[in-house]
Motif scaffolding. Sequence first.
Motif, PDB file in Angstrom:
ATOM      1  N   TYR A   1       8.598  -7.351  -5.869  1.00 24.92           N
ATOM      2  CA  TYR A   1       8.491  -6.204  -6.701  1.00 24.92           C
ATOM      3  C   TYR A   1       7.097  -6.298  -7.069  1.00 24.92           C
ATOM      4  CZ  TYR A   1      10.246  -3.381 -10.708  1.00 24.92           C
ATOM      5  OH  TYR A   1      10.499  -2.438 -11.475  1.00 24.92           O
ATOM      6  N   ILE A   2       6.676  -5.044  -6.777  1.00 26.78           N
ATOM      7  CA  ILE A   2       5.362  -4.787  -6.754  1.00 26.78           C
ATOM      8  C   ILE A   2       5.105  -3.488  -7.571  1.00 26.78           C
ATOM      9  CG2 ILE A   2       3.155  -4.136  -5.329  1.00 26.78           C
ATOM     10  CD1 ILE A   2       4.292  -5.441  -2.866  1.00 26.78           C
ATOM     11  N   VAL A   3       4.352  -3.509  -8.828  1.00 25.25           N
ATOM     12  CA  VAL A   3       3.909  -2.493  -9.499  1.00 25.25           C
ATOM     13  C   VAL A   3       2.784  -1.634  -8.793  1.00 25.25           C
ATOM     14  CG1 VAL A   3       3.617  -1.833 -11.919  1.00 25.25           C
ATOM     15  CG2 VAL A   3       5.140  -3.923 -11.419  1.00 25.25           C
ATOM     16  N   LYS A   4       3.142  -0.311  -9.117  1.00 26.69           N
ATOM     17  CA  LYS A   4       1.980   0.785  -8.722  1.00 26.69           C
ATOM     18  C   LYS A   4       1.035   0.752  -9.944  1.00 26.69           C
ATOM     19  CE  LYS A   4       5.312   3.728  -6.488  1.00 26.69           C
ATOM     20  NZ  LYS A   4       5.883   5.061  -6.639  1.00 26.69           N
ATOM     21  N   PRO A   5      -0.131   1.088  -9.623  1.00 26.71           N
ATOM     22  CA  PRO A   5      -0.628   1.504  -8.291  1.00 26.71           C
ATOM     23  C   PRO A   5      -0.815   0.419  -7.103  1.00 26.71           C
ATOM     24  CG  PRO A   5      -2.510   1.575  -9.669  1.00 26.71           C
ATOM     25  CD  PRO A   5      -1.281   1.177 -10.456  1.00 26.71           C
ATOM     26  N   ILE A   6      -0.439   0.656  -5.975  1.00 23.79           N
ATOM     27  CA  ILE A   6      -0.446  -0.320  -4.712  1.00 23.79           C
ATOM     28  C   ILE A   6      -1.650  -0.667  -4.554  1.00 23.79           C
ATOM     29  CG2 ILE A   6       0.093  -0.624  -2.511  1.00 23.79           C
ATOM     30  CD1 ILE A   6       2.656  -0.379  -4.225  1.00 23.79           C
ATOM     31  N   VAL A   7      -1.595  -2.104  -4.664  1.00 21.46           N
ATOM     32  CA  VAL A   7      -3.186  -2.660  -4.393  1.00 21.46           C
ATOM     33  C   VAL A   7      -3.133  -3.335  -3.023  1.00 21.46           C
ATOM     34  CG1 VAL A   7      -4.760  -4.532  -5.170  1.00 21.46           C
ATOM     35  CG2 VAL A   7      -3.681  -3.184  -6.944  1.00 21.46           C
ATOM     36  N   LYS A   8      -3.920  -2.898  -2.107  1.00 27.14           N
ATOM     37  CA  LYS A   8      -3.702  -3.440  -0.736  1.00 27.14           C
ATOM     38  C   LYS A   8      -3.687  -4.915  -0.529  1.00 27.14           C
ATOM     39  CE  LYS A   8      -5.798  -3.149   3.777  1.00 27.14           C
ATOM     40  NZ  LYS A   8      -7.053  -2.223   4.689  1.00 27.14           N
ATOM     41  N   GLY A   9      -4.605  -5.586  -1.478  1.00 22.99           N
ATOM     42  CA  GLY A   9      -4.507  -7.221  -1.161  1.00 22.99           C
ATOM     43  C   GLY A   9      -3.060  -7.691  -1.684  1.00 22.99           C
ATOM     44  N   ARG A  10      -2.733  -7.308  -2.700  1.00 27.53           N
ATOM     45  CA  ARG A  10      -1.491  -7.517  -3.392  1.00 27.53           C
ATOM     46  C   ARG A  10      -0.249  -7.516  -2.177  1.00 27.53           C
ATOM     47  NH1 ARG A  10       2.849  -9.966  -5.396  1.00 27.53           N
ATOM     48  NH2 ARG A  10       3.930  -8.713  -7.299  1.00 27.53           N
ATOM     49  N   LEU A  11      -0.291  -6.247  -1.570  1.00 28.11           N
ATOM     50  CA  LEU A  11       0.867  -5.759  -0.530  1.00 28.11           C
ATOM     51  C   LEU A  11       0.422  -6.928   0.504  1.00 28.11           C
ATOM     52  CD1 LEU A  11       3.109  -4.144   0.435  1.00 28.11           C
ATOM     53  CD2 LEU A  11       1.305  -2.662   1.265  1.00 28.11           C
ATOM     54  N   LEU A  12      -0.652  -6.982   0.904  1.00 30.08           N
ATOM     55  CA  LEU A  12      -1.015  -7.879   2.158  1.00 30.08           C
ATOM     56  C   LEU A  12      -0.373  -9.362   1.893  1.00 30.08           C
ATOM     57  CD1 LEU A  12      -4.033  -6.330   3.577  1.00 30.08           C
ATOM     58  CD2 LEU A  12      -1.858  -5.962   4.319  1.00 30.08           C
ATOM     59  N   ALA A  13      -0.630  -9.972   0.613  1.00 27.27           N
ATOM     60  CA  ALA A  13      -0.402 -11.035   0.486  1.00 27.27           C
ATOM     61  C   ALA A  13       1.144 -11.506   0.404  1.00 27.27           C
ATOM     62  CB  ALA A  13      -0.679 -11.540  -1.222  1.00 27.27           C
ATOM     63  N   GLU A  14       1.912 -10.355  -0.015  1.00 23.48           N
ATOM     64  CA  GLU A  14       3.573 -10.447   0.176  1.00 23.48           C
ATOM     65  C   GLU A  14       3.835 -10.295   1.481  1.00 23.48           C
ATOM     66  OE1 GLU A  14       5.519 -11.320  -2.442  1.00 23.48           O
ATOM     67  OE2 GLU A  14       4.168 -10.935  -3.891  1.00 23.48           O
ATOM     68  N   LEU A  15       3.119  -9.541   2.102  1.00 23.62           N
ATOM     69  CA  LEU A  15       3.369  -9.420   3.603  1.00 23.62           C
ATOM     70  C   LEU A  15       3.243 -11.014   4.423  1.00 23.62           C
ATOM     71  CD1 LEU A  15       2.228  -6.167   4.695  1.00 23.62           C
ATOM     72  CD2 LEU A  15       4.356  -6.748   4.305  1.00 23.62           C
ATOM     73  N   ARG A  16       2.340 -11.302   4.029  1.00 22.45           N
ATOM     74  CA  ARG A  16       1.829 -12.974   4.461  1.00 22.45           C
ATOM     75  C   ARG A  16       2.940 -13.820   3.991  1.00 22.45           C
ATOM     76  NH1 ARG A  16      -3.341 -11.148   3.125  1.00 22.45           N
ATOM     77  NH2 ARG A  16      -4.215 -10.570   5.181  1.00 22.45           N
TER      78      ARG A  16
END
Length: 132
Positions: A110-125
């Motif tokens: 669950y990622i709250v906007k605004p999308i922060v690239k580092g947070r999204l990449l951390a979840e992908l990893r």
Amino acid sequence: MKSLIVEDDFTSRLILQEILKVYGPAHIAVNGREAVDAVEAALNASAPYDLVCLDIMMPEMDGQEALTKIRSLEEARGILSTNGSKIFMTTALEEPRDVVTAFKGLCDAYIVKPIVKGRLLAELRRFNLIGQ
């Protein structure tokens, strides 16, 4: 990594697409109904999405309903949510009730906007969708 970005807001779609296209195809749906149709078509073609980024507040079908329908499509094919697409709710909604509903619906993050690239990449990893 094959991604589906489900977002009715142009700017949010663009941000997610720019981040994710580096890792593979990043398809777009502008509402929950389109998302369910895209996931079903991908499953029928034996080419499921690795990642679905799903907004909650959308026209026609909201993200919570789309989440339930996507997991039902997977379940009907014998795919457990742990082995299905990773579904990240990407939304402006921070209410605990929305978060709990999403996880009960078997979202993975669950990622709250605004999308922060580092947070999204951390979840992908974290879900081994991209390398370290």
